[in-house]
Design an enzyme around this catalytic site. Structure first.
Site, PDB file in Angstrom:
ATOM      1  N   PHE A 193       0.802  -1.222   0.000  1.00  0.00           N
ATOM      2  CA  PHE A 193       0.000   0.000   0.000  1.00  0.00           C
ATOM      3  C   PHE A 193       0.831   1.265   0.000  1.00  0.00           C
ATOM      4  CE2 PHE A 193       0.867  -0.535   4.542  1.00  0.00           C
ATOM      5  CZ  PHE A 193       1.121   0.764   4.950  1.00  0.00           C
TER       6      PHE A 193
ATOM      7  N   GLU B 108      -5.177  -3.685  -1.644  1.00  0.00           N
ATOM      8  CA  GLU B 108      -6.597  -3.356  -1.644  1.00  0.00           C
ATOM      9  C   GLU B 108      -6.878  -2.060  -0.879  1.00  0.00           C
ATOM     10  OE1 GLU B 108      -5.852  -6.008   1.932  1.00  0.00           O
ATOM     11  OE2 GLU B 108      -5.116  -5.779  -0.129  1.00  0.00           O
TER      12      GLU B 108
ATOM     13  N   SER C 148       6.099  -7.000   3.802  1.00  0.00           N
ATOM     14  CA  SER C 148       6.716  -7.373   5.075  1.00  0.00           C
ATOM     15  C   SER C 148       7.491  -8.677   4.942  1.00  0.00           C
ATOM     16  CB  SER C 148       5.645  -7.520   6.150  1.00  0.00           C
ATOM     17  OG  SER C 148       4.840  -8.656   5.892  1.00  0.00           O
TER      18      SER C 148
ATOM     19  N   CYS D 262       9.683   1.413   3.192  1.00  0.00           N
ATOM     20  CA  CYS D 262      10.720   0.445   3.545  1.00  0.00           C
ATOM     21  C   CYS D 262      12.099   1.075   3.613  1.00  0.00           C
ATOM     22  CB  CYS D 262      10.727  -0.722   2.552  1.00  0.00           C
ATOM     23  SG  CYS D 262      11.166  -0.266   0.864  1.00  0.00           S
TER      24      CYS D 262
ATOM     25  N   GLU E  50       9.478  -4.070  12.999  1.00  0.00           N
ATOM     26  CA  GLU E  50       9.322  -3.074  11.943  1.00  0.00           C
ATOM     27  C   GLU E  50       8.025  -2.307  12.221  1.00  0.00           C
ATOM     28  OE1 GLU E  50       9.338  -2.658   7.074  1.00  0.00           O
ATOM     29  OE2 GLU E  50       8.596  -4.495   7.991  1.00  0.00           O
TER      30      GLU E  50
END
Length: 496
Positions: A150, A177, A227, A282, A381
């Site tokens: 996303f 989504e 992830s 990231c 994270e």
């Protein structure tokens, strides 16, 4: 009226009825702005079938035809960059300027892919034996898929599909989504650019759509960004089904600040890299490693800059940081604040105290100081606007800390010592390194990707590694008979 986002299959919007749908939110208000159809096996099969049917014609298209379409797509995306940025901002929450930067970085990969006639050149060796030549050619794989997150709904898909399509493959994209509209708009721009129907397809949804692609016999390769737990699942599942896989996982990016660094430069970098896009990227700097004795002074400078940050809706030109993408994600990120304090950290800046408008998914920039490697805020994270500060007594202690971390995506060092910087780039076990720059993101003509638990598979994204991921090498040995000798064999050995 709320918007309705559906799949793009075979060059047009899907006209079927969805059995399941998901909500699309406006993060700055917390309200539902639309619905997105979720794909089941039937929709995935239809998209893959369209891509499979389009593959022979696109594979055989000349390089000049492919580049003509790519150049036209590049121009259309450039013309519509403001529209795409606002679309991303409305569903993700990032400020429009961040979203525009995302579109620009994606365009760089499109421009790289426009050079595909040069990038697909093989090798040639003449006369490896008498009148025998050997050469290699790069050929496309077939139907390939991309599963994207996303946080960058334009840029990350563009790490994949421009190169894949330029190499002659056909593509099925499964975007997040949470912010699906940009992917369909890009499909429309591909069609306007002249891309044949079925070469680029989009299916929306959740795990059912993902698994449909991972198990489909006609999907030859899968690219993923997300992830680490999901990257591992993608890699293991797709590889078990005989597919080529590049799965880019999570990150815990450290920024080391040595005592000789320009602390104003380092503080600027920590704030921009830690809180841009609300930390949902990231390549965000999530840990600042302050090497003694600069910790207190550096934290003070960071706090000064954080106090000046304007948090607000993405479409407000004065906003420098927007909301998080969903309420559930915001609440999870917030849990690390009290959790960090309970485990011994100091809450130097509490983002919950930041003035924010309305009832959206808000959390202001947060700084946790005196974090240690045993704390959840360090190990996990967080993927939000939480910057952890760790104190280190020496360069060696900082290096040991970085190399012990299971993630190896990106890192940065701030120093005026060229020898220390050179030593750092050689010793650190991380895939991307920045020296006096906050976010070490390579250009499109270099590859993007980390080491250790930040990558599953052998290939990084885009650059020449991307070209090789989306092609396979065929070695050819050719012997031609000499007509002047009546077509007789001129001595090439029959074996060996």
């Amino acid at each position: 009226m709320t918007k309705h986002v559906t799949h793009w299959i075979g060059g047009k919007p899907h006209d079927g009825t969805a059995e399941r749908q998901g909500d699309i939110y406006e993060p700055s208000t917390g309200t539902v702005s639309g619905k997105v159809d979720f794909a089941g096996r039937a929709e995935v099969d239809a998209a893959v079938a369209a891509a499979k049917a389009a593959f022979p014609g696109w594979r055989d298209a000349s390089l000049s035809k492919r580049t003509k379409v790519l150049f036209r797509f590049r121009e259309l995306v450039s013309e519509h960059r403001d529209e795409l940025a606002r679309l991303v901002s409305s569903e993700h929450g990032k400020v429009v300027s961040d979203a525009a930067g995302e579109v620009a970085r994606g365009l760089e990969v499109v421009e790289f892919a426009c050079g595909i006639p040069h990038l697909l050149k093989g090798g040639f060796s003449e006369n490896v034996s008498s009148r025998v030549d050997a050469y290699s050619i790069l050929q496309p794989l077939g139907v390939v898929a991309g599963i994207t997150p996303f946080n960058f709904p334009v840029m990350v898909p563009m790490w994949m599909f421009p190169v894949a399509i330029a190499c002659g493959n056909t593509f099925v994209l499964k975007p997040s989504e949470k912010d699906p509209s940009a992917s369909v708009r890009m499909a429309e721009l591909w069609a306007e650019a002249g891309l044949p129907d079925g070469v680029f397809n989009v299916v929306h949804g959740d795990k059912a759509a993902v698994d449909g692609l991972l198990h489909h016999d006609d999907v030859r390769a899968v690219s993923f960004v997300g992830s680490t737990p999901i990257a591992r699942y993608i890699y293991e599942t797709a590889a078990r089904n005989g597919k080529r896989v590049q799965a880019l996982g999570g990150a815990k990016n450290h920024m080391v600040v040595l005592p000789d660094a320009d602390l104003d430069l380092a503080a600027d970098a920590a704030v921009s890299a830690g809180f841009g896009s609300a930390g949902e990227r990231c390549m965000a700097i999530s840990v600042v490693v302050a090497v003694d004795p600069v910790g207190d002074e550096l934290v003070g400078k960071v706090k000064e800059r954080v106090a000046r940050l304007k948090v607000g809706p993405g479409d407000d030109p004065e906003s420098e940081m927007g909301p998080l993408v969903t309420r559930a994600h915001r609440d999870k990120v917030v849990s690390y604040l009290d959790g960090g304090v309970a485990q011994g950290a100091t809450l130097a800046v509490d983002g919950r105290e930041t003035p924010v408008p309305g009832d959206g998914f808000w959390l202001g920039p947060t700084v946790l100081d005196h974090v240690t490697p045993e704390m959840d805020a360090y190990r996990d994270e967080i993927f939000g606007p939480v910057l952890s500060v760790v104190r280190a007594g020496s360069y060696e202690e900082a290096m040991d800390l970085l190399n012990a971390n299971p993630y190896g995506n990106g890192t940065a060092i701030f120093t005026n010592d060229g020898g220390a910087a050179r030593r750092f780039q050689n010793e650190v076990e991380v895939g991307m390194v920045g020296i006096n720059v906050p976010i070490p993101v390579p250009m499109a003509y270099y590859s993007f990707g980390g080491w250790k638990s930040s990558l599953f598979g052998d290939s990084h994204a885009h650059g020449m590694e991307g070209v090789h991921f989306y092609t396979r090498t065929k070695a050819v040995t050719a012997r031609w008979l000499d007509p002047s000798h009546g077509g007789v064999n001129l001595g090439f050995p029959t074996s060996g």
